[in-house]
Design a protein around this motif. Sequence first.
Motif, PDB file in Angstrom:
ATOM      1  N   PRO A  43      -5.468   9.254 -25.804  1.00  0.00           N
ATOM      2  CA  PRO A  43      -5.242   8.507 -27.049  1.00  0.00           C
ATOM      3  C   PRO A  43      -5.386   9.383 -28.281  1.00  0.00           C
ATOM      4  O   PRO A  43      -4.745   9.118 -29.315  1.00  0.00           O
ATOM      5  CB  PRO A  43      -6.316   7.416 -27.007  1.00  0.00           C
ATOM      6  N   PHE A  44      -6.199  10.431 -28.175  1.00  0.00           N
ATOM      7  CA  PHE A  44      -6.447  11.310 -29.312  1.00  0.00           C
ATOM      8  C   PHE A  44      -5.277  12.252 -29.566  1.00  0.00           C
ATOM      9  O   PHE A  44      -5.267  12.970 -30.562  1.00  0.00           O
ATOM     10  CB  PHE A  44      -7.738  12.087 -29.074  1.00  0.00           C
ATOM     11  N   SER A  45      -4.284  12.239 -28.652  1.00  0.00           N
ATOM     12  CA  SER A  45      -3.066  13.006 -28.878  1.00  0.00           C
ATOM     13  C   SER A  45      -2.133  12.303 -29.865  1.00  0.00           C
ATOM     14  O   SER A  45      -1.179  12.892 -30.347  1.00  0.00           O
ATOM     15  CB  SER A  45      -2.321  13.213 -27.554  1.00  0.00           C
ATOM     16  N   SER A  46      -2.409  11.036 -30.118  1.00  0.00           N
ATOM     17  CA  SER A  46      -1.559  10.261 -31.026  1.00  0.00           C
ATOM     18  C   SER A  46      -1.827  10.674 -32.463  1.00  0.00           C
ATOM     19  O   SER A  46      -2.962  10.622 -32.934  1.00  0.00           O
ATOM     20  CB  SER A  46      -1.826   8.765 -30.854  1.00  0.00           C
ATOM     21  N   ARG A  47      -0.799  11.073 -33.157  1.00  0.00           N
ATOM     22  CA  ARG A  47      -0.954  11.534 -34.538  1.00  0.00           C
ATOM     23  C   ARG A  47      -0.910  10.333 -35.475  1.00  0.00           C
ATOM     24  O   ARG A  47       0.144   9.951 -35.977  1.00  0.00           O
ATOM     25  CB  ARG A  47       0.131  12.552 -34.885  1.00  0.00           C
ATOM     26  N   SER A  48      -2.046   9.728 -35.683  1.00  0.00           N
ATOM     27  CA  SER A  48      -2.134   8.548 -36.542  1.00  0.00           C
ATOM     28  C   SER A  48      -3.362   8.647 -37.427  1.00  0.00           C
ATOM     29  O   SER A  48      -4.467   8.915 -36.945  1.00  0.00           O
ATOM     30  CB  SER A  48      -2.212   7.274 -35.690  1.00  0.00           C
TER      31      SER A  48
END
Length: 494
Positions: A43-48
């Motif tokens: 989930p921490f790969s999501s650039r948000s």
Amino acid sequence: MSEREIVVATPMRPAGTSGLQSHVRTFQEYLQGAGRTATVVSPFSSRSVLLTPVFAARIGIRWISRPAGVWWYRHWHARYLERALRRRIADNPNVVIYTQCPVSAGAAMRARTTQPVVMAAHLNVSQADEWAGKGELPEGGRLYRSIRAYEERLLPELDGIVYMSEFARTVLEERIPALRNVPSAVVPNPVNLSPTTTPAPTTTPATPPATTPATTPATTTTPAPATAPATTTTPAPATAPATATTPATATTPTPTPATTPASGTATATASGTGIASGVGTAGGVGAAGGAVADLVTVGFLEGRKNQAYLIDVLGAAARRGYRYTVDIIGSGPDRRALQARADALGVGEQVRFLGYQADPPALLPGHRLYCHTATMENLPIAILEAMAAGLPVLAGAVGGIPEMVAPGIEGRFWPLDDAEAAAGLLIETLEDEPRRAAMAAAARRRVAAEFSREVVGRRLAGFLDRAELRKEASLIQVARGGPAPGLNRLDESS
């Protein structure tokens, strides 16, 4: 089937000390060494920019309702993981997605188009039971039932399942008979063979990875494939699985206590945390000069891991004149209670709580024996890491542990309900040094032959390379774009 990129989908950061994180990290190291293209997506790969505040909100929600905190964790980890996976596998059909839990498997099933999805079965029975065991939701409550129902719908739709042990396959196939139709293999956790040097533990336990997530992407990519690794034949799903045995409770002959305790008695520290730095024991001394205890155990300090029983066993041995020392590696909510129990039994000076350590396997060499007291396990990587470090094992014959340790060869099984009998086995093992040393050597040999990174990595990569899409449109994909099945509402009431 030719080699293809392996995308490992995990709900957790790649860095960390949990069994799941160790599994992902060690398998990625194998793939890198084999020249395979592999990517870890979390989930921490999501650039948000919203990821950090959304994940951090769980802390406040948990104060109001623990089950609500569980729902929040599952829902948003799945949502952000799905988003990251969509971006990673877009326009790339030559990929297999290797997921690490039902939440990440559901995210992958919604994100994929034609890529097969395989799940590693790290869970013992159900994630619902694991959350309930931690006291985060009531057993039998609405969210508990919802999580189990979600797993029963999702898992039979997968393209493959990797069981860590025959025990896990037995339990899950009995609970969900449709899993017998899913291609599967029993492939254990991989471990690295331990180095021979022993760094001293940190004086102040290292701080574990922050619970508030960072927005920095955690995706890492290895070089493109070079040569094809050897593959293994896919094991057929077992229809008559082996069952775990229960520990024997027979007591062993009690050695005559020595006039001097079996190991150097530790000096109490002002903080009451056990062995003082630099005090030698029969276990040895670390590379940086820190004392190494006779015994060591690794695990989150919680009821299921049952470290209180190990302290009871130390107390029983002390009453016979054998004051063995132990290093307990791990943090958790039970630490204060465990310290108080050790003091009450008069063994506080023999116990050192090392807290969270960033690299537990590096602290294992030099101890004489690894002790495991958990009441339920799948295939605990902590035991494999201890065996890789050349430590014999004392553990209960529960879960998948009998698939790792042959009694009398790599270690011994002790009862988990009789501290006096367990103390007899402990004394007998430590006071017979030739036998202890033989079991230590056998433990390391078995890990090298059956559980090493190279052996397990080849088997796992081979199974993933053969995975094929079973259904063009699964039940999970019908809901694509919507909330994950079983995660569509807040069912936290009991």
